[in-house]
Scaffold this motif. Structure first.
Motif, PDB file in Angstrom:
ATOM      1  N   UNK A  64       0.824  -1.207   0.000  1.00  0.00           N
ATOM      2  CA  UNK A  64       0.000   0.000   0.000  1.00  0.00           C
ATOM      3  C   UNK A  64       0.858   1.257   0.000  1.00  0.00           C
ATOM      4  N   UNK A  65       1.918   1.258   0.807  1.00  0.00           N
ATOM      5  CA  UNK A  65       2.798   2.431   0.851  1.00  0.00           C
ATOM      6  C   UNK A  65       3.474   2.656  -0.497  1.00  0.00           C
ATOM      7  N   UNK A  66       3.909   1.589  -1.147  1.00  0.00           N
ATOM      8  CA  UNK A  66       4.529   1.725  -2.465  1.00  0.00           C
ATOM      9  C   UNK A  66       3.511   2.187  -3.506  1.00  0.00           C
ATOM     10  N   UNK A  67       2.298   1.698  -3.380  1.00  0.00           N
ATOM     11  CA  UNK A  67       1.249   2.116  -4.318  1.00  0.00           C
ATOM     12  C   UNK A  67       1.033   3.625  -4.239  1.00  0.00           C
ATOM     13  N   UNK A  68       0.897   4.147  -3.028  1.00  0.00           N
ATOM     14  CA  UNK A  68       0.676   5.588  -2.893  1.00  0.00           C
ATOM     15  C   UNK A  68       1.947   6.377  -3.191  1.00  0.00           C
ATOM     16  N   UNK A  69       3.094   5.777  -2.954  1.00  0.00           N
ATOM     17  CA  UNK A  69       4.342   6.446  -3.320  1.00  0.00           C
ATOM     18  C   UNK A  69       4.444   6.607  -4.832  1.00  0.00           C
ATOM     19  N   UNK A  70       3.883   5.650  -5.576  1.00  0.00           N
ATOM     20  CA  UNK A  70       3.971   5.704  -7.036  1.00  0.00           C
ATOM     21  C   UNK A  70       3.219   6.894  -7.614  1.00  0.00           C
ATOM     22  N   UNK A  71       2.376   7.535  -6.808  1.00  0.00           N
ATOM     23  CA  UNK A  71       1.630   8.698  -7.284  1.00  0.00           C
ATOM     24  C   UNK A  71       2.477   9.961  -7.274  1.00  0.00           C
ATOM     25  N   UNK A  91      -9.161  14.348 -18.136  1.00  0.00           N
ATOM     26  CA  UNK A  91      -8.825  15.756 -17.907  1.00  0.00           C
ATOM     27  C   UNK A  91      -8.937  16.133 -16.437  1.00  0.00           C
ATOM     28  N   UNK A  92      -9.774  15.401 -15.700  1.00  0.00           N
ATOM     29  CA  UNK A  92      -9.970  15.719 -14.282  1.00  0.00           C
ATOM     30  C   UNK A  92      -9.218  14.755 -13.373  1.00  0.00           C
ATOM     31  N   UNK A  93      -8.292  13.987 -13.950  1.00  0.00           N
ATOM     32  CA  UNK A  93      -7.520  12.999 -13.187  1.00  0.00           C
ATOM     33  C   UNK A  93      -6.787  13.664 -12.030  1.00  0.00           C
ATOM     34  N   UNK A  94      -6.964  13.114 -10.819  1.00  0.00           N
ATOM     35  CA  UNK A  94      -6.293  13.627  -9.625  1.00  0.00           C
ATOM     36  C   UNK A  94      -5.318  12.561  -9.138  1.00  0.00           C
ATOM     37  N   UNK A  95      -4.015  12.714  -9.411  1.00  0.00           N
ATOM     38  CA  UNK A  95      -3.056  11.668  -9.055  1.00  0.00           C
ATOM     39  C   UNK A  95      -3.040  11.331  -7.571  1.00  0.00           C
ATOM     40  N   UNK A  96      -3.358  12.299  -6.708  1.00  0.00           N
ATOM     41  CA  UNK A  96      -3.223  12.054  -5.275  1.00  0.00           C
ATOM     42  C   UNK A  96      -4.153  10.950  -4.791  1.00  0.00           C
ATOM     43  N   UNK A  97      -5.282  10.763  -5.465  1.00  0.00           N
ATOM     44  CA  UNK A  97      -6.225   9.748  -5.010  1.00  0.00           C
ATOM     45  C   UNK A  97      -5.938   8.373  -5.596  1.00  0.00           C
ATOM     46  N   UNK A  98      -5.163   8.289  -6.670  1.00  0.00           N
ATOM     47  CA  UNK A  98      -4.740   6.998  -7.195  1.00  0.00           C
ATOM     48  C   UNK A  98      -5.693   6.392  -8.205  1.00  0.00           C
TER      49      UNK A  98
END
Length: 269
Positions: free
Chosen positions: A129-136, A202-209
């Motif tokens: 999970x930490x790596x997944x969110x780090x990938x953002x 166009x509305x993609x928010x990377x922080x949410x994954x």
């Protein structure tokens, strides 16, 4: 060993006639550990200070083989860095709704610190999970190391992983074909899928994954009157299955065993 002479009285450090045992742990972490042993640990996630607290408890409970405190700390961390898809959704919901604290967004700590803590304490359940969110995070930002969450003093040292989220973006929807039971003619549903993919891209928010992005896609499509019922239901079923598949394979992506074995090893489930 039994032949070694006992230290003389002059060599023993005492305070008020009591022998002193020197500990080389951080004073604040040792103090928190002793209080947790007597009064129990109290874990929260209200600010980055709460992460420091659980990190200290986990670090020393691992060092001194205090099993019950170690398990409690791991269980607490796994609520924020989850091992289930439902836990992931709950974490993202908190991240979207929670206000910043001291200028830091939820969960207030950088994934690099979480990964380093996991490495120090041999905890694997929180790594995927930490790596997944780090990938953002863009690699350039990690190389600069100037993110506010990395500027806070902490014993952990950041490493430099790469991004891995690109394959989960809108492409799986842009080229989607209508369901075999489609009730619309003239390729209306297919055009609706394409429009929705472009709009969400166009509305993609990377922080949410990307896994949360799939939920947004399902919600958006459910409100689109141009898509027929069978196509809408098929899309939800397929995206739900894809989310579960991606999440179940996440540990393998980072070179770990499956979630079930990770839970058994770290949480004794």
């Amino acid at each position: 060993m039994f032949e070694l002479p006992s230290p003389s009285h002059l060599d023993i450090e005492t305070v008020d006639d009591c022998q002193v045992v020197r500990m080389y742990d951080l004073p604040v972490e040792l103090s928190n550990l002793i209080k947790a042993l007597y009064d129990g640990a109290s874990f929260h996630n209200r600010s980055v200070a709460d992460f420091y607290y659980v990190a200290g408890i986990l670090r020393l409970s691992t060092k001194y083989f205090i099993t019950h405190l170690r398990k409690q700390a791991i269980r607490h961390l796994s609520q924020t860095w989850p091992h289930s898809l439902r836990g992931h959704d709950h974490m993202v919901e908190n991240a979207v709704k929670a206000p910043p604290v001291d200028g830091l967004s939820y969960p207030y700590v950088h994934p690099l610190h979480v990964l380093n803590l996991a490495r120090e304490t041999n905890v694997r359940i929180i790594v995927p999970s930490a790596l997944y969110f780090l990938s953002l995070y863009p690699l350039s930002d990690l190389l600069q190391g100037d993110h506010p969450k990395l500027q806070i003093e902490h014993p952990s040292r950041p490493s430099l992983p790469d991004r891995c989220d690109a394959g989960l973006r809108p492409s799986y929807m842009r080229w989607r074909s209508p369901n075999v039971s489609c009730q619309n003619e003239d390729n209306i549903c297919n055009k609706a899928f394409t429009r929705l993919a472009n709009r969400l891209a166009r509305s993609w928010v990377p922080r949410t994954g990307p896994i949360h992005w799939m939920v947004q896609a399902m919600d958006e499509l459910s409100n689109d009157p141009n898509v027929c019922g069978p196509c809408r239901r098929a899309f939800r079923q397929d995206v739900t299955a894809l989310r579960e598949k991606v999440w179940s394979e996440l540990p393998g992506v980072v070179g770990l065993t499956d979630w079930k074995n990770l839970e058994a090893a770290d949480m004794d489930i």
